[in-house]
Design a protein around this motif. Sequence first.
Motif, PDB file in Angstrom:
ATOM      1  N   PRO A  50       0.833  -1.220   0.000  1.00  0.00           N
ATOM      2  CA  PRO A  50       0.000   0.000   0.000  1.00  0.00           C
ATOM      3  C   PRO A  50       0.862   1.263   0.000  1.00  0.00           C
ATOM      4  O   PRO A  50       1.977   1.263   0.533  1.00  0.00           O
ATOM      5  CB  PRO A  50      -0.801  -0.117   1.302  1.00  0.00           C
ATOM      6  N   GLU A  51       0.356   2.327  -0.568  1.00  0.00           N
ATOM      7  CA  GLU A  51       1.118   3.571  -0.669  1.00  0.00           C
ATOM      8  C   GLU A  51       1.318   4.250   0.682  1.00  0.00           C
ATOM      9  O   GLU A  51       2.144   5.154   0.808  1.00  0.00           O
ATOM     10  CB  GLU A  51       0.435   4.526  -1.652  1.00  0.00           C
ATOM     11  N   THR A  52       0.584   3.835   1.686  1.00  0.00           N
ATOM     12  CA  THR A  52       0.724   4.449   3.012  1.00  0.00           C
ATOM     13  C   THR A  52       1.944   3.945   3.766  1.00  0.00           C
ATOM     14  O   THR A  52       2.356   4.555   4.767  1.00  0.00           O
ATOM     15  CB  THR A  52      -0.528   4.150   3.857  1.00  0.00           C
ATOM     16  N   VAL A  53       2.547   2.850   3.305  1.00  0.00           N
ATOM     17  CA  VAL A  53       3.658   2.224   4.029  1.00  0.00           C
ATOM     18  C   VAL A  53       4.887   3.131   4.022  1.00  0.00           C
ATOM     19  O   VAL A  53       5.314   3.612   2.971  1.00  0.00           O
ATOM     20  CB  VAL A  53       3.993   0.842   3.430  1.00  0.00           C
ATOM     21  N   ARG A  54       5.449   3.324   5.210  1.00  0.00           N
ATOM     22  CA  ARG A  54       6.672   4.130   5.354  1.00  0.00           C
ATOM     23  C   ARG A  54       7.896   3.252   5.599  1.00  0.00           C
ATOM     24  O   ARG A  54       8.994   3.577   5.170  1.00  0.00           O
ATOM     25  CB  ARG A  54       6.506   5.124   6.505  1.00  0.00           C
ATOM     26  N   THR A  83       7.085  -2.693  -8.883  1.00  0.00           N
ATOM     27  CA  THR A  83       7.228  -3.182  -7.501  1.00  0.00           C
ATOM     28  C   THR A  83       6.968  -2.060  -6.511  1.00  0.00           C
ATOM     29  O   THR A  83       6.220  -2.237  -5.534  1.00  0.00           O
ATOM     30  CB  THR A  83       8.634  -3.766  -7.276  1.00  0.00           C
ATOM     31  N   PHE A  84       7.570  -0.899  -6.749  1.00  0.00           N
ATOM     32  CA  PHE A  84       7.364   0.260  -5.884  1.00  0.00           C
ATOM     33  C   PHE A  84       6.778   1.454  -6.642  1.00  0.00           C
ATOM     34  O   PHE A  84       6.169   2.332  -6.032  1.00  0.00           O
ATOM     35  CB  PHE A  84       8.683   0.681  -5.232  1.00  0.00           C
ATOM     36  N   CYS A  85       6.999   1.493  -7.926  1.00  0.00           N
ATOM     37  CA  CYS A  85       6.571   2.640  -8.733  1.00  0.00           C
ATOM     38  C   CYS A  85       5.464   2.238  -9.709  1.00  0.00           C
ATOM     39  O   CYS A  85       4.910   1.144  -9.604  1.00  0.00           O
ATOM     40  CB  CYS A  85       7.776   3.211  -9.490  1.00  0.00           C
ATOM     41  N   LYS A  86       5.184   3.134 -10.652  1.00  0.00           N
ATOM     42  CA  LYS A  86       4.159   2.868 -11.666  1.00  0.00           C
ATOM     43  C   LYS A  86       4.795   3.039 -13.041  1.00  0.00           C
ATOM     44  O   LYS A  86       5.184   4.147 -13.426  1.00  0.00           O
ATOM     45  CB  LYS A  86       2.979   3.825 -11.500  1.00  0.00           C
ATOM     46  N   SER A  87       4.870   1.928 -13.750  1.00  0.00           N
ATOM     47  CA  SER A  87       5.566   1.961 -15.039  1.00  0.00           C
ATOM     48  C   SER A  87       4.864   2.837 -16.064  1.00  0.00           C
ATOM     49  O   SER A  87       5.488   3.341 -17.012  1.00  0.00           O
ATOM     50  CB  SER A  87       5.694   0.533 -15.592  1.00  0.00           C
ATOM     51  N   ASN A  88       3.569   3.047 -15.890  1.00  0.00           N
ATOM     52  CA  ASN A  88       2.815   3.856 -16.859  1.00  0.00           C
ATOM     53  C   ASN A  88       2.719   5.322 -16.448  1.00  0.00           C
ATOM     54  O   ASN A  88       2.006   6.099 -17.074  1.00  0.00           O
ATOM     55  CB  ASN A  88       1.408   3.285 -17.055  1.00  0.00           C
ATOM     56  N   CYS A 132      10.821   6.408  -8.340  1.00  0.00           N
ATOM     57  CA  CYS A 132       9.754   7.156  -7.668  1.00  0.00           C
ATOM     58  C   CYS A 132      10.015   7.322  -6.177  1.00  0.00           C
ATOM     59  O   CYS A 132       9.254   8.018  -5.482  1.00  0.00           O
ATOM     60  CB  CYS A 132       8.416   6.460  -7.870  1.00  0.00           C
ATOM     61  N   LEU A 133      11.087   6.692  -5.674  1.00  0.00           N
ATOM     62  CA  LEU A 133      11.368   6.724  -4.238  1.00  0.00           C
ATOM     63  C   LEU A 133      12.262   7.893  -3.872  1.00  0.00           C
ATOM     64  O   LEU A 133      13.088   8.349  -4.676  1.00  0.00           O
ATOM     65  CB  LEU A 133      12.040   5.415  -3.809  1.00  0.00           C
ATOM     66  N   GLN A 134      12.122   8.369  -2.643  1.00  0.00           N
ATOM     67  CA  GLN A 134      12.961   9.479  -2.169  1.00  0.00           C
ATOM     68  C   GLN A 134      14.289   8.993  -1.631  1.00  0.00           C
ATOM     69  O   GLN A 134      15.232   9.775  -1.475  1.00  0.00           O
ATOM     70  CB  GLN A 134      12.190  10.245  -1.083  1.00  0.00           C
ATOM     71  N   SER A 135      14.406   7.689  -1.335  1.00  0.00           N
ATOM     72  CA  SER A 135      15.672   7.129  -0.878  1.00  0.00           C
ATOM     73  C   SER A 135      15.806   5.721  -1.406  1.00  0.00           C
ATOM     74  O   SER A 135      14.803   5.010  -1.577  1.00  0.00           O
ATOM     75  CB  SER A 135      15.765   7.128   0.656  1.00  0.00           C
ATOM     76  N   LEU A 136      17.019   5.293  -1.697  1.00  0.00           N
ATOM     77  CA  LEU A 136      17.263   3.963  -2.270  1.00  0.00           C
ATOM     78  C   LEU A 136      17.095   2.878  -1.210  1.00  0.00           C
ATOM     79  O   LEU A 136      17.403   3.084  -0.035  1.00  0.00           O
ATOM     80  CB  LEU A 136      18.668   3.883  -2.855  1.00  0.00           C
ATOM     81  N   PRO A 137      16.627   1.693  -1.606  1.00  0.00           N
ATOM     82  CA  PRO A 137      16.521   0.585  -0.657  1.00  0.00           C
ATOM     83  C   PRO A 137      17.899   0.129  -0.200  1.00  0.00           C
ATOM     84  O   PRO A 137      18.905   0.294  -0.893  1.00  0.00           O
ATOM     85  CB  PRO A 137      15.831  -0.508  -1.484  1.00  0.00           C
ATOM     86  N   ILE A 138      17.924  -0.474   0.986  1.00  0.00           N
ATOM     87  CA  ILE A 138      19.153  -1.084   1.501  1.00  0.00           C
ATOM     88  C   ILE A 138      19.264  -2.484   0.907  1.00  0.00           C
ATOM     89  O   ILE A 138      18.325  -3.281   1.018  1.00  0.00           O
ATOM     90  CB  ILE A 138      19.127  -1.155   3.041  1.00  0.00           C
TER      91      ILE A 138
END
Length: 289
Positions: A224-228, A244-249, A279-285
């Motif tokens: 869900p988009e609410t997940v921090r 997975t995290f963003c929207k390809s379209n 689309c993320l503000q920080s890269l995953p670990i």
Amino acid sequence: MGTRLLMLISAVIFASCVLSASGAHYHSHRHHRLQDVALTEEIDVRAQRNKRATDDSNALLPADSPDDSTPLPPGGDPSDLPTCLLCVCLTGSVYCEEVDPDMTSVPTLPKETNYLYARYNKIKKITAKDFGDVVTLKRIDFTGNVISEIEDGAFAKLTMLEELSLAENQLVKLPMLPAKLVSFNANHNKLRTRGIKSNAFKKLTKLAHLYLAHNELEAVPLIPETVRTLHLQNNNISSLTADTFCKSNDTYYIRPNMNEIRIDGNPVILGQYPTSFICLQSLPIGRYQ
């Protein structure tokens, strides 16, 4: 003649003295007798009052009032005792941690319980009846049990539940979760991707913290988009997609809430999927090469 007169006078005086003494003794005896009768009557009255008071007191007790002095029958199962004798019950909270003897099922909870902590026991299963009468729960923690099965609908009536921890159990699939969950922890289980329905988290519009680390997931579930906060470390995730995290379209789409993603300890090489993070503000670990 004078002698006879003197004897007669003496006899009259003596008789008067005898009659006077007899009368005094009679009155004295009668007085004491009346006192005895009065005392006896007073004792009888007091006895009757005490009896009435005892009867009234007994009448106030319910006919099936338990006798607290009755000991547990020899060989009785201590797990049959009321929950608040096995656990610690405070206002709105029940603490059943490392209960001895082993707690193998969800305890019967007092109504209006808000918080249940049943960590590190031997609970094996959660049934649909376990929380049927307790709809006020806001937090449940089953960390460190041996739960391998949760019946469908087990949490269906818990419309106020905000935090649920099933960490350190033996789950291979997840049940339907309450819609108002803010935090869900299923770290250290045996979850695989096929054990999580594609829409398992979709309707959780308030979910902010999702912990699925140390499982056997092969792919990232729909988040869900609410997940921090998202923890997926130490699974079997081997690939990602642009969705997975963003929207390809939608190349302008930004996901502002998610600020902590852990995918370390998985086979996936994050550097091979750069479009998955734009689309993320920080890269995953995780591992990038």
